[in-house]
Design a protein around this motif. Structure first.
Motif, PDB file in Angstrom:
ATOM      1  N   GLN A  45       1.388  -1.449  -0.220  1.00  0.00           N
ATOM      2  CA  GLN A  45      -0.021   0.257  -0.115  1.00  0.00           C
ATOM      3  C   GLN A  45       0.958   1.219   0.077  1.00  0.00           C
ATOM      4  O   GLN A  45       0.697   2.111  -0.467  1.00  0.00           O
ATOM      5  CB  GLN A  45      -0.914   0.133   1.072  1.00  0.00           C
ATOM      6  CG  GLN A  45      -1.870  -0.896   1.667  1.00  0.00           C
ATOM      7  CD  GLN A  45      -2.591  -0.755   2.602  1.00  0.00           C
ATOM      8  OE1 GLN A  45      -2.327  -0.723   3.930  1.00  0.00           O
ATOM      9  NE2 GLN A  45      -3.796  -1.207   2.640  1.00  0.00           N
ATOM     10  N   ASP A  57      -1.198   3.258  -2.733  1.00  0.00           N
ATOM     11  CA  ASP A  57      -2.525   2.850  -3.511  1.00  0.00           C
ATOM     12  C   ASP A  57      -3.221   1.911  -1.784  1.00  0.00           C
ATOM     13  O   ASP A  57      -2.930   0.820  -1.042  1.00  0.00           O
ATOM     14  CB  ASP A  57      -2.579   1.497  -3.986  1.00  0.00           C
ATOM     15  CG  ASP A  57      -4.172   0.774  -4.369  1.00  0.00           C
ATOM     16  OD1 ASP A  57      -4.911   1.722  -3.544  1.00  0.00           O
ATOM     17  OD2 ASP A  57      -4.162  -0.196  -5.694  1.00  0.00           O
ATOM     18  N   SER A  85      -5.835   1.162  -1.187  1.00  0.00           N
ATOM     19  CA  SER A  85      -7.732  -0.057  -0.282  1.00  0.00           C
ATOM     20  C   SER A  85      -7.724  -0.542  -0.263  1.00  0.00           C
ATOM     21  O   SER A  85      -6.568  -1.619   0.263  1.00  0.00           O
ATOM     22  CB  SER A  85      -7.582  -0.915  -2.319  1.00  0.00           C
ATOM     23  OG  SER A  85      -7.192  -1.246  -2.828  1.00  0.00           O
ATOM     24  N   THR A  86      -9.406  -1.247  -0.151  1.00  0.00           N
ATOM     25  CA  THR A  86      -9.259  -2.061   1.417  1.00  0.00           C
ATOM     26  C   THR A  86      -9.376  -3.514   0.331  1.00  0.00           C
ATOM     27  O   THR A  86      -9.965  -4.486   0.921  1.00  0.00           O
ATOM     28  CB  THR A  86     -10.345  -1.890   1.715  1.00  0.00           C
ATOM     29  OG1 THR A  86     -11.208  -1.398   0.723  1.00  0.00           O
ATOM     30  CG2 THR A  86      -9.959  -0.424   2.973  1.00  0.00           C
ATOM     31  N   THR A  87      -9.271  -3.780  -0.932  1.00  0.00           N
ATOM     32  CA  THR A  87      -9.030  -5.002  -1.441  1.00  0.00           C
ATOM     33  C   THR A  87      -8.386  -6.627  -0.546  1.00  0.00           C
ATOM     34  O   THR A  87      -7.157  -6.070   0.589  1.00  0.00           O
ATOM     35  CB  THR A  87      -8.945  -5.053  -2.587  1.00  0.00           C
ATOM     36  OG1 THR A  87      -7.915  -4.781  -2.542  1.00  0.00           O
ATOM     37  CG2 THR A  87      -9.853  -4.085  -3.534  1.00  0.00           C
ATOM     38  N   PRO A 141      -3.191  -5.000  -3.273  1.00  0.00           N
ATOM     39  CA  PRO A 141      -3.489  -3.805  -4.327  1.00  0.00           C
ATOM     40  C   PRO A 141      -3.770  -3.572  -5.599  1.00  0.00           C
ATOM     41  O   PRO A 141      -2.741  -3.896  -6.280  1.00  0.00           O
ATOM     42  CB  PRO A 141      -2.914  -2.418  -3.454  1.00  0.00           C
ATOM     43  CG  PRO A 141      -1.816  -3.130  -2.198  1.00  0.00           C
ATOM     44  CD  PRO A 141      -1.503  -3.697  -2.793  1.00  0.00           C
ATOM     45  N   SER A 163      -3.437  -2.183  -7.944  1.00  0.00           N
ATOM     46  CA  SER A 163      -2.452  -0.743  -8.330  1.00  0.00           C
ATOM     47  C   SER A 163      -1.110  -2.129  -8.740  1.00  0.00           C
ATOM     48  O   SER A 163      -0.467  -1.882  -9.628  1.00  0.00           O
ATOM     49  CB  SER A 163      -1.998   0.400  -7.720  1.00  0.00           C
ATOM     50  OG  SER A 163      -1.488   0.231  -6.634  1.00  0.00           O
TER      51      SER A 163
END
Length: 85
Positions: free
Chosen positions: A21, A26, A28-30, A34, A36
């Motif tokens: 991250q 990036d 994001s919470t996936t 991440p 990207s």
């Protein structure tokens, strides 16, 4: 957070997702890598024609060569993520 320098010398103790991250900016919470980082990994391996399922060690080396700030643990994490796709 453990510094990149310390991680490369003493072993990376940071959660790979957290380090990715920060490296790819990036947050994001996936689950997993991440988006990207996943896209970047797929592009690098495609350009170098490396199948992460057949040559995981070669894939790790290619990622670290393409982005020297990656630690071995983070590069392995990306390759493992790519192998599942």
């Amino acid at each position: 957070m453990q510094s990149e320098f310390a991680a490369k010398i003493f072993g990376d103790r940071e959660d790979p997702h957290v380090r990715l991250q920060k490296l790819f900016d990036d947050f994001s919470t996936t689950m997993g890598a991440p988006p990207s980082a996943r896209t970047w990994t797929a592009d690098v391996l495609k350009k170098r024609q490396i199948d992460p399922k057949e040559n995981p060690d070669q894939a790790v080396a290619a990622l670290r060569q393409a982005y020297p700030r990656l630690t071995a643990k983070v590069a392995r994490y990306l390759v493992d993520d790519a192998r599942m796709r």
